[in-house]
Motif scaffolding. Structure first.
Motif, PDB file in Angstrom:
ATOM      1  N   THR B 266       0.857  -1.178   0.000  1.00 26.65           N
ATOM      2  CA  THR B 266       0.000   0.000   0.000  1.00 26.65           C
ATOM      3  C   THR B 266       0.896   1.232   0.000  1.00 26.65           C
ATOM      4  OG1 THR B 266      -0.067   0.109   2.403  1.00 26.65           O
ATOM      5  CG2 THR B 266      -1.815  -1.149   1.331  1.00 26.65           C
ATOM      6  N   ASN B 267       0.327   2.346  -0.423  1.00 23.97           N
ATOM      7  CA  ASN B 267       1.096   3.581  -0.313  1.00 23.97           C
ATOM      8  C   ASN B 267       0.932   4.140   1.099  1.00 23.97           C
ATOM      9  OD1 ASN B 267      -1.365   4.887  -0.199  1.00 23.97           O
ATOM     10  ND2 ASN B 267      -1.328   5.574  -2.326  1.00 23.97           N
ATOM     11  N   GLY B 270      -2.360   4.335   2.618  1.00 20.82           N
ATOM     12  CA  GLY B 270      -3.063   3.073   2.826  1.00 20.82           C
ATOM     13  C   GLY B 270      -3.737   2.538   1.588  1.00 20.82           C
ATOM     14  N   LYS B 271      -3.509   3.190   0.450  1.00 22.63           N
ATOM     15  CA  LYS B 271      -4.159   2.741  -0.783  1.00 22.63           C
ATOM     16  C   LYS B 271      -3.363   1.580  -1.382  1.00 22.63           C
ATOM     17  CE  LYS B 271      -5.929   4.471  -5.154  1.00 22.63           C
ATOM     18  NZ  LYS B 271      -5.892   5.559  -6.124  1.00 22.63           N
ATOM     19  N   PRO B 272      -4.036   0.487  -1.742  1.00 21.43           N
ATOM     20  CA  PRO B 272      -3.323  -0.676  -2.296  1.00 21.43           C
ATOM     21  C   PRO B 272      -2.571  -0.315  -3.576  1.00 21.43           C
ATOM     22  CG  PRO B 272      -5.574  -1.250  -1.741  1.00 21.43           C
ATOM     23  CD  PRO B 272      -5.475   0.237  -1.630  1.00 21.43           C
TER      24      PRO B 272
END
Lengths: 132, 327
Positions: B266-267, B270-272
């Motif tokens: 994830t970045n 928290g984005k995958p």
């Protein structure tokens, strides 16, 4: 010696309160010198304001002169041990500001002059007590 | 603490000096008018830390002076203590509206004045400490960003991953391999699929973390072999693998992708991050001469991965002798 040098010497000496007491005693003497002159000036302004011949310009100059004297006296008197003189000066300044603002509750000129006379009495008392 | 006291009454200035000196504040400058104060401020080789301003002064009064001081960027938060014989609320309100931080009414107790200025001094110290911390944080952030910044084509150094070394180090490594050592060596490269897109939507820090994680996955996939990996830039990891048998790149690639998938990258928000790697065609260097020839083989392997096109017949990897010889 400048005020800044005083501060520096007092701080460097490490004996602040003792040096402060000495400085206050010196300032008290200078204050009395000032009061002596101011007493005469303020008395003259009071005479002018009480005079039936005074015009509006005279009155304004007289009021400004009294206010200036009261203001300067108030700033130092109590700190140098002249609490009652300081209080009297404070009453004059307050009343004078009210008088200059005007309005139905503004102190009248005679009241103002009475308060100023009381301040002058306090000045005279301070000078007398100092043996002047 | 450097203090500037402003009052049109010389005796008040003397009293302030005596009071401040008694309280241990030695660094005092004085001015008899607002104009003189502004001149002193403008000429100061180091800024004042605190101001004591009389309110009632001829021409520009203390409130106007306070406002003028506050307009100066260096003094937006410096303590300004108003000293006034006027205790009327309107003056006090105006003084605070102009930016004053405290006030003392005349007549003042010299010792109390020292205490009030002491409070201002603590404020100054607090602000200074905060500013220093803020400067340190800003500096660290800049340093971090600078260090973390990654150019897509830059062969950055990846730390703390087993068998992953710098590209220059890898070149040096293959340069010193003997012909015998080269004989059983394969060189190939992984490339992150769609790295340009990932790079364009990632912060530098996220991208660097991604590169590190993929390096980890590549190294894990090659765990059964003696190997070294270097990041060559542009999402390409060049791998030098020792072993006499042919590399099963399909398995290695699959393993690397499985490891990446398990990492659930994830970045920082928290984005995958959908990441896949693709292995380029390998280069067998067994028959090349040692030295620069081995370094050239690294470049061919990188170029093979960069092509990112369809694999050899049947989807299998073919060895790139032809390309190598051209290189």
């Amino acid at each position: 010696m400048t005020a800044a040098t005083w501060a520096d010497e007092a701080a460097q000496s490490g004996d602040g309160p003792a040096r402060l007491a000495v400085r206050l005693a010196e300032l008290r003497l200078r204050f009395l010198d000032t009061i002596e002159l101011r007493l005469a000036e303020l008395g003259a302004w009071c005479d002018l304001l009480g005079s039936p011949e005074a015009d509006a310009i005279d009155r304004r100059a007289g009021l400004d002169g009294i206010r200036y004297g009261a203001h300067k006296t108030l700033g130092l008197a109590a700190t140098l041990g002249y609490e009652s003189l300081g209080a009297a000066a404070g009453r004059v300044e307050l009343a004078l500001d009210g008088h200059l603002r005007g309005g139905p509750e503004a102190p009248a000129l005679p009241d103002l002059l009475t308060l100023t006379e009381l301040m002058l009495d306090e000045m005279a008392r301070a000078l007398t007590e100092a043996g002047r | 603490m450097r203090i500037l006291a402003v009052d049109d009454d010389e005796m008040i200035l003397d009293l302030l000096a005596a009071s401040l000196g008694a309280a241990g504040f030695a660094d005092l400058a004085i001015a008899a008018s607002a104009r003189e104060a502004l001149d002193l401020i403008a000429a100061a080789d180091r800024p004042f830390d605190c101001f004591l301003l009389d309110i009632q002064m001829p021409e520009m009064d203390g409130i106007e002076l306070c406002r003028a001081i506050r307009r100066l960027p260096a003094y937006r938060s410096a303590p300004v203590v108003m000293i006034t014989a006027m205790s009327q609320r309107s003056f006090i309100d105006r003084a605070f509206a102009a930016g004053a931080t405290d006030y003392v009414t005349k007549p003042f107790d010299p010792m109390e004045l020292g205490t009030r200025v002491g409070l201002a001094a603590r404020l100054v110290e607090g602000q200074r400490a905060l500013a220093e911390k803020s400067d340190a944080v800003t500096s660290l952030q800049l340093q971090l960003e600078r260090e973390r910044f990654v150019d897509l084509n830059e062969p950055i150094s990846i730390q703390d991953v087993d068998s992953v070394i710098d590209l220059q180090a890898l070149e040096n490594y293959v340069l010193q391999l003997s012909r015998g050592g080269l004989f059983a060596t394969s060189i190939f490269a992984f490339k992150i699929v769609g790295v340009e897109t990932i790079y364009s939507v990632s912060s530098p820090i996220d991208f660097r973390y991604l590169l590190t994680d993929v390096a980890e996955a590549c190294s894990t996939a090659l765990a059964q072999h003696e190997h070294f990996i270097a990041y060559a830039g542009n999402g390409v990891y060049v791998c030098v693998v020792h072993g006499r048998g042919a590399l099963d790149l399909e398995v290695i690639e699959g393993t690397a992708n499985l490891v990446v998938e398990e990492m659930a990258l994830t970045n920082s928000r928290g984005k995958p991050m959908a990441v896949k790697v693709r292995a380029g065609s390998p280069v067998r260097v067994g028959l090349v001469r040692a030295g620069r020839g081995a370094v050239d083989a690294l470049r061919v392997a990188i170029a093979n991965a960069e092509q990112d096109g369809p694999r050899g017949d049947g989807g299998k990897w073919g060895e790139s002798w032809g390309q190598f010889r051209l290189a």
